[in-house]
Design an enzyme around this catalytic site. Structure first.
Site, PDB file in Angstrom:
ATOM      1  N   HIS A  12      42.420  -6.036  45.869  1.00  0.00           N
ATOM      2  CA  HIS A  12      43.265  -6.893  46.727  1.00  0.00           C
ATOM      3  C   HIS A  12      42.482  -8.079  47.329  1.00  0.00           C
ATOM      4  CE1 HIS A  12      42.105  -3.827  50.094  1.00  0.00           C
ATOM      5  NE2 HIS A  12      41.287  -4.862  50.148  1.00  0.00           N
ATOM      6  N   HIS A  59      42.614  -5.128  57.512  1.00  0.00           N
ATOM      7  CA  HIS A  59      41.261  -5.669  57.741  1.00  0.00           C
ATOM      8  C   HIS A  59      41.150  -6.413  59.062  1.00  0.00           C
ATOM      9  CE1 HIS A  59      41.771  -5.329  53.358  1.00  0.00           C
ATOM     10  NE2 HIS A  59      40.473  -5.358  53.202  1.00  0.00           N
ATOM     11  N   HIS A 192      32.482  -3.125  45.610  1.00  0.00           N
ATOM     12  CA  HIS A 192      32.093  -4.418  46.178  1.00  0.00           C
ATOM     13  C   HIS A 192      31.423  -4.231  47.525  1.00  0.00           C
ATOM     14  CE1 HIS A 192      36.182  -3.996  47.872  1.00  0.00           C
ATOM     15  NE2 HIS A 192      36.041  -5.052  48.646  1.00  0.00           N
ATOM     16  N   GLU A 239      37.014   1.388  49.730  1.00  0.00           N
ATOM     17  CA  GLU A 239      38.475   1.183  49.670  1.00  0.00           C
ATOM     18  C   GLU A 239      39.104   1.941  48.499  1.00  0.00           C
ATOM     19  OE1 GLU A 239      38.752  -3.346  51.555  1.00  0.00           O
ATOM     20  OE2 GLU A 239      38.932  -3.064  49.411  1.00  0.00           O
TER      21      GLU A 239
HETATM   22  C1  DHB Z   1      36.966  -9.574  49.152  1.00  0.00           C
HETATM   23  C2  DHB Z   1      37.384  -8.294  48.770  1.00  0.00           C
HETATM   24  C3  DHB Z   1      38.160  -7.520  49.635  1.00  0.00           C
HETATM   25  O1  DHB Z   1      38.590  -6.252  49.355  1.00  0.00           O
HETATM   26  C4  DHB Z   1      38.556  -8.027  50.878  1.00  0.00           C
HETATM   27  O2  DHB Z   1      39.365  -7.272  51.647  1.00  0.00           O
HETATM   28  C5  DHB Z   1      38.117  -9.294  51.269  1.00  0.00           C
HETATM   29  C6  DHB Z   1      37.323 -10.068  50.403  1.00  0.00           C
HETATM   30  C7  DHB Z   1      36.156 -10.437  48.220  1.00  0.00           C
HETATM   31  O3  DHB Z   1      35.637  -9.953  47.214  1.00  0.00           O
HETATM   32  O4  DHB Z   1      36.081 -11.648  48.472  1.00  0.00           O
HETATM   33 FE    FE Z   2      39.483  -5.263  51.167  1.00  0.00          FE
END
Ligand code: DHB
Ligand code: FE
Length: 279
Positions: A12, A59, A192, A239
């Site tokens: 997302h 978030h 990530h 997540e």
């Molecule tokens: C990114 C990924 C995320 O899950 C998020 O909530 C905000 C930013 C990203 O990779 O930029």
């Molecule tokens: Fe996120």
């Protein structure tokens, strides 16, 4: 009774909203990502859901660090998006399904899950962008029930508990007296890390094993603690518990309808799956 007809799980990343706004879906950077959703839209046109139950993490739009529920369920007639500061356009409001929401809440509390019930709830990019990927015209043809899981402020609920939450949501949906056709959507991950020394960390091997496990061994990732998942997938990679909750809702056996994996989108390994229950 209401029927769960499938699950969609997806990343997302906010930059997706920017790509949609700038209409650059066909550019080489974005094409391998957006192309993954064509098959999902075809599947949705076939299965025609009435309701989407969305497992996601807020978030900082609806909950901030001062008040952070572990699990929160929306019970509002409508859910609105608002500016989160990413510079992406907001999307039209979503229609709720308060009767199903309250049924899910009653069943979950009856199964000893402690919840925050939200009769007002803003939904952030983790909710809105996956919906916009599923229905690009943003004329949402479904009612929505948001289920928000904290992955923002420690302590986080374990992967095993999120899976059990999903199982309980699945039982709740399937005991709701209605003929509604329900899709569960789980958004977040995959690997990530946005901050700290490992910013940019991605673990393709883990992600692919995780996606495969959801088909044949769905509790595989629940063997890991949250710190172990952070180590393997990055601080925001946790997540992926949303995928576990969505998979838990499907029941013991499921089959894969579609999958896509592309790295990177922004800082994130972008994964996508469609699963159907096997009954
Ligand atoms: C990114 C990924 C995320 O899950 C998020 O909530 C905000 C930013 C990203 O990779 O930029
Ligand atoms: Fe996120």
């Amino acid at each position: 009774m209401a029927k769960i007809i499938g699950a969609v799980t997806t990343s997302h990343v906010p930059a997706i909203g920017g790509a949609i706004a700038r209409k650059v879906e066909h550019e080489p950077y974005w094409k391998p990502f957006f192309d993954g959703f064509v098959a999902v839209r075809e599947w949705l046109a076939e299965v025609r859901p009435d309701v989407v139950v969305v497992f996601y993490n807020d978030h900082g739009l609806n909950f901030f660090l001062d008040k952070m529920p572990t699990f929160a369920v929306g019970a509002a007639p409508e859910y609105r998006n608002a500016d989160e500061g990413w510079g992406i356009p907001t999307v039209p409001p979503f229609t709720g399904d308060p009767a199903l929401s309250w049924h899910v809440i009653e069943q979950l509390v009856g199964e000893d899950f402690d919840l925050t019930t939200c009769q007002e709830m803003k939904v952030d990019h983790a909710f809105t962008l996956p919906m916009a990927l599923l229905w690009p015209d943003q004329k949402w043809p479904v009612r929505c029930v948001p289920v928000c899981i904290n992955t923002v402020q420690f302590p986080l609920p374990s992967a095993a508990r999120c899976y059990r939450l999903g199982e309980a949501v699945g039982r709740a949906i399937e005991s709701f007296p209605s003929d509604a056709r329900v899709v569960v959507l789980g958004t977040g991950g995959l690997s990530h890390q946005l901050d700290g020394q490992r910013a940019g960390f991605i673990n393709k091997d883990f992600d692919l094993q995780f996606m495969e496990s959801l088909v044949h061994d769905p509790k595989w990732a629940t063997q890991y603690s949250i710190p172990e998942l952070v180590e393997k997938t990055g601080t925001q990679g946790v997540e992926l518990v949303m995928w576990l909750a969505a998979r838990g809702a499907l029941g013991a056996t499921a089959r894969k309808v579609h999958a896509n994996y592309h790295i990177p989108i922004s800082n994130t390994a972008a994964g996508l799956m469609v699963l159907e229950p096997v009954v």
